[in-house]
Design an enzyme around this catalytic site. Structure first.
Site, PDB file in Angstrom:
ATOM      1  N   PRO A 164      45.913  35.897  31.135  1.00 32.20           N
ATOM      2  CA  PRO A 164      46.667  34.657  31.026  1.00 32.20           C
ATOM      3  C   PRO A 164      45.832  33.390  31.166  1.00 32.20           C
ATOM      4  O   PRO A 164      44.942  33.320  32.013  1.00 32.20           O
ATOM      5  CB  PRO A 164      47.692  34.741  32.162  1.00 32.20           C
ATOM      6  CG  PRO A 164      47.150  35.772  33.094  1.00 32.20           C
ATOM      7  CD  PRO A 164      46.385  36.726  32.248  1.00 32.20           C
ATOM      8  N   ASN A 165      46.130  32.441  30.305  1.00 31.32           N
ATOM      9  CA  ASN A 165      45.559  31.087  30.301  1.00 31.32           C
ATOM     10  C   ASN A 165      44.127  31.017  29.775  1.00 31.32           C
ATOM     11  O   ASN A 165      43.580  29.931  29.611  1.00 31.32           O
ATOM     12  CB  ASN A 165      45.641  30.440  31.704  1.00 31.32           C
ATOM     13  CG  ASN A 165      47.071  30.359  32.204  1.00 31.32           C
ATOM     14  OD1 ASN A 165      47.918  29.828  31.494  1.00 31.32           O
ATOM     15  ND2 ASN A 165      47.358  30.912  33.359  1.00 31.32           N
ATOM     16  N   ARG A 179      40.962  23.840  29.380  1.00 33.95           N
ATOM     17  CA  ARG A 179      41.533  24.124  30.691  1.00 33.95           C
ATOM     18  C   ARG A 179      40.512  23.880  31.804  1.00 33.95           C
ATOM     19  O   ARG A 179      39.474  24.550  31.837  1.00 33.95           O
ATOM     20  CB  ARG A 179      41.920  25.610  30.698  1.00 33.95           C
ATOM     21  CG  ARG A 179      42.430  26.102  32.013  1.00 33.95           C
ATOM     22  CD  ARG A 179      42.497  27.618  32.036  1.00 33.95           C
ATOM     23  NE  ARG A 179      43.050  28.053  33.303  1.00 33.95           N
ATOM     24  CZ  ARG A 179      42.896  29.253  33.817  1.00 33.95           C
ATOM     25  NH1 ARG A 179      42.219  30.179  33.158  1.00 33.95           N
ATOM     26  NH2 ARG A 179      43.415  29.546  34.972  1.00 33.95           N
ATOM     27  N   TYR A 192      35.875  25.966  34.540  1.00 27.44           N
ATOM     28  CA  TYR A 192      35.680  27.061  33.573  1.00 27.44           C
ATOM     29  C   TYR A 192      34.726  26.730  32.421  1.00 27.44           C
ATOM     30  O   TYR A 192      34.489  27.578  31.565  1.00 27.44           O
ATOM     31  CB  TYR A 192      37.042  27.481  33.002  1.00 27.44           C
ATOM     32  CG  TYR A 192      37.986  28.004  34.075  1.00 27.44           C
ATOM     33  CD1 TYR A 192      37.667  29.151  34.803  1.00 27.44           C
ATOM     34  CD2 TYR A 192      39.171  27.345  34.372  1.00 27.44           C
ATOM     35  CE1 TYR A 192      38.512  29.619  35.797  1.00 27.44           C
ATOM     36  CE2 TYR A 192      40.032  27.812  35.367  1.00 27.44           C
ATOM     37  CZ  TYR A 192      39.689  28.951  36.067  1.00 27.44           C
ATOM     38  OH  TYR A 192      40.523  29.426  37.048  1.00 27.44           O
ATOM     39  N   ASN A 200      38.759  40.261  31.948  1.00 27.91           N
ATOM     40  CA  ASN A 200      39.051  39.085  32.770  1.00 27.91           C
ATOM     41  C   ASN A 200      40.563  38.996  32.837  1.00 27.91           C
ATOM     42  O   ASN A 200      41.216  38.550  31.891  1.00 27.91           O
ATOM     43  CB  ASN A 200      38.448  37.806  32.176  1.00 27.91           C
ATOM     44  CG  ASN A 200      38.651  36.620  33.123  1.00 27.91           C
ATOM     45  OD1 ASN A 200      39.436  36.689  34.057  1.00 27.91           O
ATOM     46  ND2 ASN A 200      37.944  35.529  32.858  1.00 27.91           N
ATOM     47  N   ALA A 256      44.724  35.293  36.569  1.00 22.86           N
ATOM     48  CA  ALA A 256      45.450  35.302  37.842  1.00 22.86           C
ATOM     49  C   ALA A 256      46.082  36.663  38.156  1.00 22.86           C
ATOM     50  O   ALA A 256      46.357  36.963  39.329  1.00 22.86           O
ATOM     51  CB  ALA A 256      46.519  34.209  37.837  1.00 22.86           C
ATOM     52  N   HIS A 277      44.744  38.875  40.992  1.00 21.30           N
ATOM     53  CA  HIS A 277      45.090  38.693  42.401  1.00 21.30           C
ATOM     54  C   HIS A 277      46.486  39.196  42.746  1.00 21.30           C
ATOM     55  O   HIS A 277      46.861  39.201  43.919  1.00 21.30           O
ATOM     56  CB  HIS A 277      44.974  37.204  42.770  1.00 21.30           C
ATOM     57  CG  HIS A 277      43.746  36.554  42.219  1.00 21.30           C
ATOM     58  ND1 HIS A 277      42.475  36.954  42.595  1.00 21.30           N
ATOM     59  CD2 HIS A 277      43.567  35.570  41.287  1.00 21.30           C
ATOM     60  CE1 HIS A 277      41.583  36.212  41.931  1.00 21.30           C
ATOM     61  NE2 HIS A 277      42.220  35.382  41.134  1.00 21.30           N
ATOM     62  N   ASP A 288      46.995  50.001  38.460  1.00 22.41           N
ATOM     63  CA  ASP A 288      47.383  51.381  38.160  1.00 22.41           C
ATOM     64  C   ASP A 288      46.953  51.779  36.747  1.00 22.41           C
ATOM     65  O   ASP A 288      46.542  52.920  36.512  1.00 22.41           O
ATOM     66  CB  ASP A 288      48.895  51.566  38.323  1.00 22.41           C
ATOM     67  CG  ASP A 288      49.332  51.591  39.787  1.00 22.41           C
ATOM     68  OD1 ASP A 288      48.458  51.653  40.676  1.00 22.41           O
ATOM     69  OD2 ASP A 288      50.550  51.539  40.045  1.00 22.41           O
ATOM     70  N   GLU A 346      35.258  44.278  35.790  1.00 20.73           N
ATOM     71  CA  GLU A 346      36.034  43.067  36.100  1.00 20.73           C
ATOM     72  C   GLU A 346      35.115  41.856  35.995  1.00 20.73           C
ATOM     73  O   GLU A 346      34.040  41.847  36.602  1.00 20.73           O
ATOM     74  CB  GLU A 346      36.585  43.184  37.526  1.00 20.73           C
ATOM     75  CG  GLU A 346      37.302  41.930  38.012  1.00 20.73           C
ATOM     76  CD  GLU A 346      37.743  42.023  39.486  1.00 20.73           C
ATOM     77  OE1 GLU A 346      37.716  43.139  40.074  1.00 20.73           O
ATOM     78  OE2 GLU A 346      38.088  40.981  40.052  1.00 20.73           O
ATOM     79  N   HIS A 359      34.850  37.384  35.932  1.00 16.59           N
ATOM     80  CA  HIS A 359      35.432  36.050  36.102  1.00 16.59           C
ATOM     81  C   HIS A 359      34.370  35.024  35.756  1.00 16.59           C
ATOM     82  O   HIS A 359      33.194  35.201  36.118  1.00 16.59           O
ATOM     83  CB  HIS A 359      35.902  35.827  37.544  1.00 16.59           C
ATOM     84  CG  HIS A 359      36.898  36.852  37.989  1.00 16.59           C
ATOM     85  ND1 HIS A 359      38.215  36.816  37.596  1.00 16.59           N
ATOM     86  CD2 HIS A 359      36.747  37.965  38.743  1.00 16.59           C
ATOM     87  CE1 HIS A 359      38.837  37.867  38.106  1.00 16.59           C
ATOM     88  NE2 HIS A 359      37.973  38.581  38.795  1.00 16.59           N
ATOM     89  N   LEU A 360      34.801  33.975  35.094  1.00 14.96           N
ATOM     90  CA  LEU A 360      33.876  32.879  34.804  1.00 14.96           C
ATOM     91  C   LEU A 360      33.453  32.192  36.102  1.00 14.96           C
ATOM     92  O   LEU A 360      32.277  31.900  36.312  1.00 14.96           O
ATOM     93  CB  LEU A 360      34.558  31.850  33.894  1.00 14.96           C
ATOM     94  CG  LEU A 360      34.914  32.348  32.495  1.00 14.96           C
ATOM     95  CD1 LEU A 360      36.264  31.840  32.071  1.00 14.96           C
ATOM     96  CD2 LEU A 360      33.856  31.921  31.504  1.00 14.96           C
ATOM     97  N   SER A 361      34.431  31.906  36.947  1.00 16.43           N
ATOM     98  CA  SER A 361      34.151  31.177  38.188  1.00 16.43           C
ATOM     99  C   SER A 361      33.825  32.159  39.307  1.00 16.43           C
ATOM    100  O   SER A 361      34.152  33.350  39.224  1.00 16.43           O
ATOM    101  CB  SER A 361      35.378  30.340  38.574  1.00 16.43           C
ATOM    102  OG  SER A 361      36.483  31.176  38.861  1.00 16.43           O
ATOM    103  N   ARG A 402      36.274  29.813  45.943  1.00 17.62           N
ATOM    104  CA  ARG A 402      37.457  29.011  45.631  1.00 17.62           C
ATOM    105  C   ARG A 402      38.575  29.259  46.655  1.00 17.62           C
ATOM    106  O   ARG A 402      38.306  29.693  47.764  1.00 17.62           O
ATOM    107  CB  ARG A 402      37.892  29.313  44.185  1.00 17.62           C
ATOM    108  CG  ARG A 402      36.786  28.980  43.170  1.00 17.62           C
ATOM    109  CD  ARG A 402      37.225  29.264  41.749  1.00 17.62           C
ATOM    110  NE  ARG A 402      38.359  28.421  41.386  1.00 17.62           N
ATOM    111  CZ  ARG A 402      39.141  28.657  40.335  1.00 17.62           C
ATOM    112  NH1 ARG A 402      38.905  29.714  39.556  1.00 17.62           N
ATOM    113  NH2 ARG A 402      40.145  27.864  40.062  1.00 17.62           N
ATOM    114  N   ARG A 460      42.351  33.546  45.845  1.00 13.56           N
ATOM    115  CA  ARG A 460      41.523  34.155  44.791  1.00 13.56           C
ATOM    116  C   ARG A 460      40.492  35.134  45.351  1.00 13.56           C
ATOM    117  O   ARG A 460      39.740  35.759  44.605  1.00 13.56           O
ATOM    118  CB  ARG A 460      40.807  33.072  43.979  1.00 13.56           C
ATOM    119  CG  ARG A 460      41.730  32.182  43.207  1.00 13.56           C
ATOM    120  CD  ARG A 460      40.966  31.221  42.323  1.00 13.56           C
ATOM    121  NE  ARG A 460      41.743  30.030  42.059  1.00 13.56           N
ATOM    122  CZ  ARG A 460      42.669  29.915  41.098  1.00 13.56           C
ATOM    123  NH1 ARG A 460      42.900  30.907  40.281  1.00 13.56           N
ATOM    124  NH2 ARG A 460      43.357  28.805  40.950  1.00 13.56           N
TER     125      ARG A 460
END
Ligand code: DQA
Length: 143
Positions: A9-10, A17, A22, A73, A76, A79, A86, A97, A99-101, A106, A110
């Site tokens: 998402p996003n 954004r 990001y 990625n 959200a 989290h 599952d 897994e 993540h950019l950040s 943070r 997160r």
């Protein structure tokens, strides 16, 4: 080797954004660079993005029989989503897994990932390079 890159998402809004968090690259430009890297590594790469939890889960299920690894990625949902965890646990291929950040630098919400325990590894904090490092990790793990 076949690798699927899944963005949650996003992440379709990358570039617009929160650029301070990001970066300014769009998802399309990140994917284009990954495609070039994949070509050099002799990897067949494909891409999927969805803002919907169920769409991400369906794609993970599909990947089980068609891919050798996944770069994920989950945004959200990382989290919050036990359903995503599952799905990753159910499929037998490695999922990295990303993540950019640096999520650990943070907000506290997160810091926890529902999916890390069932992923092959976690790469975060390197911006678009997080995806590139994940691809390298999958390729070297497959040799
Ligand atoms: C993110 C980090 C998540 O906490 C956030 O919800 C995102 C993006 C990242 O790439 O840094 O949507 O996964």
């Amino acid at each position: 080797m076949k690798v699927l890159v899944i963005n949650g998402p996003n992440l379709n809004l990358l570039g617009k954004r929160e650029p301070g968090v990001y970066g300014t690259q769009t998802l399309q430009s990140i994917n284009d660079k990954l495609a070039t890297q994949a070509h050099q590594l002799d990897v067949e790469i494909s891409f999927y993005q969805s803002n919907h939890e169920g769409g991400l889960i369906d794609k993970l299920h599909e990947a089980m029989d068609t891919q050798d690894g996944v770069i994920l990625n989950a945004g959200a949902y990382t989290h919050t989503s036990i359903a995503l965890r599952d799905a990753i646990a159910a499929i037998k291929i490695p999922v990295v897994e990303v993540h950019l950040s640096n999520v650990h630098a943070r907000e506290e919400f997160r810091h926890h990932s529902c999916i890390s325990p069932v992923c092959a590894g976690v790469i975060c904090g390197f911006g678009a390079n997080s995806y590139s490092l994940a691809l390298q990790a999958l390729v070297s793990g497959n040799q």
